[in-house]
Design a protein around this motif. Structure first.
Motif, PDB file in Angstrom:
ATOM      1  N   SER B 192     -39.767   5.514  84.136  1.00 51.62           N
ATOM      2  CA  SER B 192     -39.192   5.882  82.832  1.00 51.62           C
ATOM      3  C   SER B 192     -38.087   4.978  82.335  1.00 51.62           C
ATOM      4  CB  SER B 192     -38.566   7.266  82.895  1.00 51.62           C
ATOM      5  OG  SER B 192     -39.368   8.137  83.548  1.00 51.62           O
ATOM      6  N   ILE B 193     -37.335   4.398  83.244  1.00 51.02           N
ATOM      7  CA  ILE B 193     -36.215   3.569  82.792  1.00 51.02           C
ATOM      8  C   ILE B 193     -36.727   2.339  82.043  1.00 51.02           C
ATOM      9  CG2 ILE B 193     -35.926   2.118  84.859  1.00 51.02           C
ATOM     10  CD1 ILE B 193     -32.860   2.566  84.514  1.00 51.02           C
ATOM     11  N   SER B 194     -38.028   2.089  82.136  1.00 51.20           N
ATOM     12  CA  SER B 194     -38.619   0.959  81.404  1.00 51.20           C
ATOM     13  C   SER B 194     -38.378   1.086  79.901  1.00 51.20           C
ATOM     14  CB  SER B 194     -40.127   0.883  81.667  1.00 51.20           C
ATOM     15  OG  SER B 194     -40.363   0.727  83.040  1.00 51.20           O
ATOM     16  N   ALA B 195     -38.269   2.319  79.395  1.00 48.02           N
ATOM     17  CA  ALA B 195     -38.023   2.494  77.952  1.00 48.02           C
ATOM     18  C   ALA B 195     -36.659   1.942  77.581  1.00 48.02           C
ATOM     19  CB  ALA B 195     -38.141   3.972  77.581  1.00 48.02           C
ATOM     20  N   GLU B 196     -35.658   2.198  78.404  1.00 50.32           N
ATOM     21  CA  GLU B 196     -34.321   1.654  78.132  1.00 50.32           C
ATOM     22  C   GLU B 196     -34.331   0.128  78.307  1.00 50.32           C
ATOM     23  OE1 GLU B 196     -34.681   4.514  79.845  1.00 50.32           O
ATOM     24  OE2 GLU B 196     -33.326   5.948  78.891  1.00 50.32           O
ATOM     25  N   VAL B 197     -35.000  -0.331  79.334  1.00 47.75           N
ATOM     26  CA  VAL B 197     -35.063  -1.786  79.567  1.00 47.75           C
ATOM     27  C   VAL B 197     -35.737  -2.456  78.373  1.00 47.75           C
ATOM     28  CG1 VAL B 197     -35.929  -3.609  81.103  1.00 47.75           C
ATOM     29  CG2 VAL B 197     -35.122  -1.439  82.069  1.00 47.75           C
ATOM     30  N   GLY B 212     -38.221 -12.795  79.921  1.00 51.77           N
ATOM     31  CA  GLY B 212     -39.548 -12.295  80.297  1.00 51.77           C
ATOM     32  C   GLY B 212     -39.413 -10.822  80.652  1.00 51.77           C
ATOM     33  N   PHE B 213     -40.476 -10.053  80.406  1.00 52.44           N
ATOM     34  CA  PHE B 213     -40.399  -8.609  80.691  1.00 52.44           C
ATOM     35  C   PHE B 213     -41.762  -8.121  81.183  1.00 52.44           C
ATOM     36  CE2 PHE B 213     -40.302  -4.146  78.603  1.00 52.44           C
ATOM     37  CZ  PHE B 213     -39.812  -3.559  79.752  1.00 52.44           C
ATOM     38  N   ALA B 214     -41.727  -7.370  82.252  1.00 58.83           N
ATOM     39  CA  ALA B 214     -42.961  -6.760  82.769  1.00 58.83           C
ATOM     40  C   ALA B 214     -42.638  -5.393  83.342  1.00 58.83           C
ATOM     41  CB  ALA B 214     -43.583  -7.641  83.845  1.00 58.83           C
ATOM     42  N   VAL B 215     -43.635  -4.521  83.367  1.00 65.66           N
ATOM     43  CA  VAL B 215     -43.465  -3.240  84.070  1.00 65.66           C
ATOM     44  C   VAL B 215     -44.534  -3.159  85.162  1.00 65.66           C
ATOM     45  CG1 VAL B 215     -42.494  -2.071  82.054  1.00 65.66           C
ATOM     46  CG2 VAL B 215     -44.935  -1.875  82.502  1.00 65.66           C
ATOM     47  N   GLY B 290     -24.551   1.461  87.109  1.00 64.77           N
ATOM     48  CA  GLY B 290     -24.848   0.155  86.521  1.00 64.77           C
ATOM     49  C   GLY B 290     -26.239   0.020  85.957  1.00 64.77           C
ATOM     50  N   LEU B 291     -26.894   1.139  85.645  1.00 66.23           N
ATOM     51  CA  LEU B 291     -28.265   1.092  85.150  1.00 66.23           C
ATOM     52  C   LEU B 291     -28.373   1.439  83.665  1.00 66.23           C
ATOM     53  CD1 LEU B 291     -30.007   2.816  88.202  1.00 66.23           C
ATOM     54  CD2 LEU B 291     -30.215   0.415  87.539  1.00 66.23           C
ATOM     55  N   ASP B 292     -27.233   1.601  83.003  1.00 71.78           N
ATOM     56  CA  ASP B 292     -27.260   1.916  81.568  1.00 71.78           C
ATOM     57  C   ASP B 292     -27.565   0.645  80.777  1.00 71.78           C
ATOM     58  OD1 ASP B 292     -24.673   1.075  82.618  1.00 71.78           O
ATOM     59  OD2 ASP B 292     -24.041   1.165  80.513  1.00 71.78           O
ATOM     60  N   MET B 293     -27.921   0.811  79.527  1.00 76.95           N
ATOM     61  CA  MET B 293     -28.357  -0.325  78.726  1.00 76.95           C
ATOM     62  C   MET B 293     -27.251  -1.366  78.556  1.00 76.95           C
ATOM     63  SD  MET B 293     -31.076   1.055  75.958  1.00 76.95           S
ATOM     64  CE  MET B 293     -30.162   2.323  75.161  1.00 76.95           C
TER      65      MET B 293
END
Lengths: 259, 306
Positions: B192-197, B212-215, B290-293
């Motif tokens: 789910s954190i992929s949405a914020e990323v 670059g971005f991948a899930v 440290g995982l917030d946007m």
């Protein structure tokens, strides 16, 4: 069948020099009654609509291997792989062996799986039955009681548990480890039908296993057994949960059982 | 993803009578549509997760495809040995569905945080593990895995509306979904954190950066060859997961980099200590670890502008 089961238990345990002999002898009559008188003559372990047998007390698998041999489900060559390498015949049973419906050995899991099988049979409108052989020590496990509630709630009257009530567990007598007072009443209070029988009387065991509830209750057959039944020096002795036999002990055992 | 999950499960159950749903007495305002539609294939097993997985094992052995639903920690951890000795040992098609990975049940407190489930499940080579990135991907994933003979652990997010932009609900088996190609730093996320990323990525791109971005959705069996190809394209990969730092996505990527002999530098983001002091909501907890946007954005800018 049970005399022949006992002979196989003694021979194979002696050959492989392993324990759990008392636990196996304790259920020899339960297994004999189940495989000789209760499972149908055309019982086919490959049929999806077969009755299920769940050995929840997995450490007594050798008694089941013996019955599978005697019903010609496994060969003598297969039986002789007991505790060998490249073998499915471990101390605890593996489901890949024909006639073993579920791998077991972790206590207190069999009744839940059996309840799932019994529920499936109801949902599929099949009249197949599910038989579970459970030890009294497994009543220590909370999951057993979760399953007991579930089976009663879902009216699984096709589920039959045979409790090997030998009053012993690995390190002591149940009365000293976790006392099981009012055992019949406990199960009745959980809304099960309870039969309490001599666990070494085939006719009574078979009759109890076939005497199902007419009002939707699962059946608990409390089989009052003697741990190590048939071998005088093993009977009701804690050490025979784990100990293997010496040559002399083996000779005495077979002589007492008249082989 | 929960409502999407149920909507998809209803479609599957309509087409195939083998699908049954079990819950450990959870799923208020989520499971009702299934319960109403298929009352004979809905089982509330009560607050008894061990027995629920045992029952699912028996049902699967008898020909059903049971979906076992609870919050992550109660679905994955409480009955773990039943999962191991049941569907895994027997290779039966039981689907363990854990809802609310990471801090999604933040305010509920630490018992409800799902921070080690992927690590625990991933150690089992015969248990397929999936952590979809958003609701649309959950729907396409479920179509792929519905009748797979293997047992499955499915980690579902709670947020129905979060979207990973550019993913378009795509799920391709045995591969990471490479959303933005670049010759720069790769940001790789799970669940789910992929949405914020994804929002961080979009903001960076709007500002002229080219991350670059991948899930990665398909955690076990890991798509090793495809990940090797992906990682080889970058000098630096940054993993982001709402999970303890060890055992999950970052660990998997570290294993692949090491075993495949890649020279890619790895930076792992995850939860590095047990949340046993002051608690709070998801956003608070994400920022605390440290995982917030904002934190992810600052880290990304530093790497991209280095």
């Amino acid at each position: 069948m049970s005399n022949a089961i006992r002979k196989i238990i003694l021979d194979q345990s002696h050959r492989r020099h392993v324990g759990h002999i008392g636990s196996c002898l304790s259920i020899a009559d339960i297994v004999g009654a189940l495989y000789d008188h209760v499972l149908p003559a055309d019982y086919d372990p490959a049929s999806p609509d077969r009755d299920r047998v769940v050995l929840s007390k997995g450490h007594a698998a050798l008694a089941i291997y013996a019955a599978l041999r005697l019903r010609d489900i496994i060969s003598q060559a297969e039986l002789d792989k007991f505790l060998g390498d490249e073998s499915y015949l471990a101390v605890h049973p593996e489901h890949q062996l024909p006639g073993i419906d579920f791998t077991s050995g972790s206590l207190g899991q069999g009744l839940s799986v059996a309840a799932g099988c019994a529920l499936a049979a109801k949902m599929q409108k099949s009249d197949r039955k599910v038989y579970v052989i459970m030890s009294d020590a497994e009543l220590n496990e909370g999951s057993t009681w979760e399953a007991a509630m579930f089976a009663a709630h879902h009216k699984l009257d096709n589920l039959v548990v045979i409790l090997d009530s030998n009053q012993q567990q690995a390190l002591g007598f149940t009365k000293d480890v976790m006392h099981l007072a009012n055992l019949s009443q406990r199960w009745e209070m959980f809304d099960w039908q309870v039969h309490s029988v001599d666990g070494h009387d085939h006719a009574k065991l078979a009759a109890a296993m076939q005497n199902l509830s007419t009002d939707g209750k699962p059946t608990m057959v409390i089989a009052n057994t003697t741990f190590g039944k048939g071998v005088s020096y093993m009977e009701s002795k804690i050490r025979w949960h784990y100990m293997p036999m010496s040559e002399e002990e083996y000779q005495q055992a077979v002589s007492e059982l008249g082989y | 993803m929960r409502k999407t999950f149920i909507a998809e499960l209803i479609k599957l159950a309509k087409a195939d009578e083998r699908h049954v749903l079990l819950t450990g007495d959870l799923g208020f305002m989520v499971l009702e549509p299934f319960m109403e539609r298929f009352p004979d294939r809905f089982i509330n097993a009560g607050v008894a997760e061990q027995n629920m997985v045992g029952v699912a094992t028996g049902l699967a052995e008898s020909g059903f495809i049971p979906w076992v639903y609870s919050i992550v920690s109660f679905a994955a951890l409480r009955p773990y040995e039943f999962i191991r000795n049941g569907p895994v040992v027997h290779q039966l098609p039981v689907r363990i569905v854990g809802v609310g990975g990471g801090f999604e049940y933040g305010h509920a407190g630490v018992t409800h945080h799902g921070l080690e489930d992927v690590g625990v499940m991933r150690t089992n080579p015969n248990l397929n593990v999936y952590a979809p990135a958003d609701a649309a991907q959950t729907a396409s994933l479920m179509g792929h895995i519905a009748t797979m003979p293997a047992p499955i652990y499915l980690r579902l997010g709670k947020n129905e509306n979060a979207v990973v932009s550019g993913l378009n609900g795509t799920y391709v088996p045995n591969a990471p979904q490479h959303i933005h190609q670049s010759d720069n730093v790769l940001f790789l996320s799970m669940g789910s954190i992929s949405a914020e990323v994804s929002q961080v990525m979009d903001a960076l791109r709007a500002a002229g950066e080219t991350p670059g971005f991948a899930v990665l959705t398909n955690i076990t069996p890991a798509p090793i060859a495809a990940l090797k190809d992906l990682l080889s394209q970058y000098n630096t990969v940054v993993t982001i997961e709402e999970h303890y730092i060890d055992g999950g996505l970052g660990s998997l990527i570290a294993e692949i980099i090491a075993e495949q002999g890649l020279s890619t530098r790895l930076i792992r983001n995850g939860v590095r200590k047990t949340a046993n002091d002051l608690g709070g909501g998801r956003n608070y907890l994400l920022s605390k670890f440290g995982l917030d946007m904002e934190s992810l954005n600052a880290q990304a800018l530093e790497l991209l502008q280095a």
